[in-house]
Design a protein around this motif. Structure first.
Motif, short mmCIF file in Angstrom:
data_model
loop_
_atom_site.label_atom_id
_atom_site.label_comp_id
_atom_site.label_asym_id
_atom_site.label_seq_id
_atom_site.Cartn_x
_atom_site.Cartn_y
_atom_site.Cartn_z
N THR A 49 37.21 50.36 93.12
CA THR A 49 35.94 50.17 92.37
C THR A 49 35.18 51.52 92.20
OG1 THR A 49 35.61 48.24 93.80
CG2 THR A 49 33.50 49.10 93.13
N LEU A 50 35.39 52.45 92.43
CA LEU A 50 34.46 53.92 93.00
C LEU A 50 35.15 54.08 91.68
CD1 LEU A 50 32.84 55.70 93.35
CD2 LEU A 50 34.46 56.79 94.81
N ARG A 51 36.70 54.56 91.13
CA ARG A 51 37.84 54.70 90.16
C ARG A 51 36.74 54.13 88.68
NH1 ARG A 51 43.61 53.16 89.90
NH2 ARG A 51 41.98 51.46 89.06
N ASP A 52 37.03 52.77 88.50
CA ASP A 52 36.67 51.89 87.27
C ASP A 52 35.14 52.23 86.95
OD1 ASP A 52 38.63 50.55 87.32
OD2 ASP A 52 37.73 48.94 88.56
N ALA A 53 33.90 52.79 88.43
CA ALA A 53 32.74 53.05 88.33
C ALA A 53 32.18 54.17 87.22
CB ALA A 53 31.66 52.66 89.49
N SER A 54 32.57 55.18 88.01
CA SER A 54 33.57 56.61 87.13
C SER A 54 34.00 56.25 85.82
CB SER A 54 34.38 57.32 88.35
OG SER A 54 35.56 57.34 88.24
N LYS A 55 34.47 55.78 85.48
CA LYS A 55 35.33 56.04 84.25
C LYS A 55 34.53 54.76 83.14
CE LYS A 55 40.04 54.87 84.93
NZ LYS A 55 41.52 53.60 85.25
N ARG A 56 33.47 54.61 83.76
CA ARG A 56 32.20 53.67 83.31
C ARG A 56 31.39 54.91 82.73
NH1 ARG A 56 34.09 49.34 85.78
NH2 ARG A 56 31.87 49.44 87.29
N ALA A 57 31.16 55.59 83.95
CA ALA A 57 29.47 56.20 83.93
C ALA A 57 30.34 56.98 82.67
CB ALA A 57 29.16 56.88 85.02
N GLU A 58 29.05 58.18 82.10
CA GLU A 58 29.42 59.21 81.40
C GLU A 58 29.66 60.40 81.87
OE1 GLU A 58 26.07 59.59 79.23
OE2 GLU A 58 26.14 58.16 77.88
N SER A 59 29.42 60.41 83.26
CA SER A 59 29.64 62.04 84.82
C SER A 59 29.36 60.84 85.65
CB SER A 59 28.48 62.89 84.04
OG SER A 59 26.97 62.00 85.10
N GLN A 118 27.63 53.22 95.12
CA GLN A 118 29.18 53.10 94.94
C GLN A 118 30.31 53.80 96.21
OE1 GLN A 118 30.91 50.89 93.14
NE2 GLN A 118 29.01 49.65 92.09
N PHE A 119 29.88 55.41 96.45
CA PHE A 119 30.55 56.22 97.21
C PHE A 119 30.17 55.26 98.23
CE2 PHE A 119 29.22 58.74 93.32
CZ PHE A 119 30.11 59.86 93.81
N GLY A 120 28.97 55.05 98.58
CA GLY A 120 28.77 54.90 100.25
C GLY A 120 29.70 53.92 100.76
N ILE A 121 30.18 52.60 99.69
CA ILE A 121 31.09 51.43 100.05
C ILE A 121 32.57 51.89 100.24
CG2 ILE A 121 32.30 49.85 98.42
CD1 ILE A 121 29.78 49.03 97.52
N PHE A 122 32.68 53.37 99.42
CA PHE A 122 33.76 54.12 99.81
C PHE A 122 34.17 54.75 101.06
CE2 PHE A 122 36.30 57.82 98.84
CZ PHE A 122 37.87 57.13 98.58
N TYR A 123 32.56 55.68 101.01
CA TYR A 123 32.74 56.23 102.40
C TYR A 123 32.89 55.29 103.92
CZ TYR A 123 31.68 60.22 99.53
OH TYR A 123 32.27 61.61 98.17
N ARG A 124 32.39 54.07 103.61
CA ARG A 124 32.39 52.98 104.65
C ARG A 124 33.29 52.87 105.33
NH1 ARG A 124 27.38 51.75 103.22
NH2 ARG A 124 27.77 49.87 101.68
#
Length: 205
Positions: free
Chosen positions: A27-37, A45-51
């Motif tokens: 999910t975090l990887r997909d979000a980073s691909k869609r975002a410009e930076s 998204q980072f919070g979910i990944f760290y948890r």
């Protein structure tokens, strides 16, 4: 059975936590691909990944260093007490067997140790204390007659060991065991309505 179940549940927990981590990473990887930076990715998204990482690490730790029976019993005291109370109303034999086996697991000794007078007296005292506490916690009005209840529990657990485990138990003074139980219970149950003389003289097994 408890050890096997604990190991099995730990494996499942690690697998679930691992799968959750993989999904959070995707999910975090997909979000980073869609975002410009990377800075544009939502902090959530980072919070979910760290948890997910934290849960996976904790599950791995618990799998390699499982909690012992004593910790598990204390951690689920409410559930265990209510389960045993229901079991008591269903089958007193099964209730005593379960409470007895839990006692062995927590103390870490075998039934053969009950051939020792000290161990047997200690066993009777501790399972009786636990049983009376369960009755006290789950009865609407608590234990009506503490002295009589203690006497009955000591006698019944004494008979249970002799009949169920079929070992030759040493001769011990049940009256002394009952007095020890009342003394220990006095630290957790209000005995202000009973005088010291009543407590000590009222026990006659």
């Amino acid at each position: 059975m408890a050890s096997t179940a604990a190991t099995a549940s730990s494996v499942v927990a690690v697998a679930i936590a691992g799968w959750n981590l993989v999904e959070a990473a995707d999910t975090l990887r997909d979000a980073s691909k869609r975002a410009e930076s990377l800075q544009a990715v939502k902090e959530e998204q980072f919070g979910i990944f760290y948890r997910a990482i934290g849960l996976f690490v904790v599950e791995c730790f618990l799998f390699t260093t499982p909690l012992n029976y004593k910790t598990a019993w204390k951690g689920t005291r409410y559930l265990n007490n209510h389960y045993l109370y229901r079991l008591r109303s269903t089958s007193k034999l099964l209730y005593r067997l379960t409470l007895s086996e839990v006692h062995y697991a927590i103390r870490g000794f075998t039934k053969e140790a009950l051939r020792s007078a000290d161990q047997f007296a200690s066993y009777l005292a501790q399972v009786t204390v636990k049983s009376v506490q369960i009755l006290q916690d789950n009865s609407d009005d608590g234990v009506d007659d503490l002295i009589e209840t203690v006497q009955q529990e000591v006698e019944e657990f004494h008979a249970f060991v002799k009949n169920r485990y079929q070992i030759i138990v040493p001769e011990i003074e049940l009256q002394s065991v009952a007095k020890e139980v009342v003394k220990e219970l006095s630290t957790v149950i209000d005995l202000s309505d009973l005088s010291s003389k009543q407590i000590m003289s009222g026990i006659d097994i």
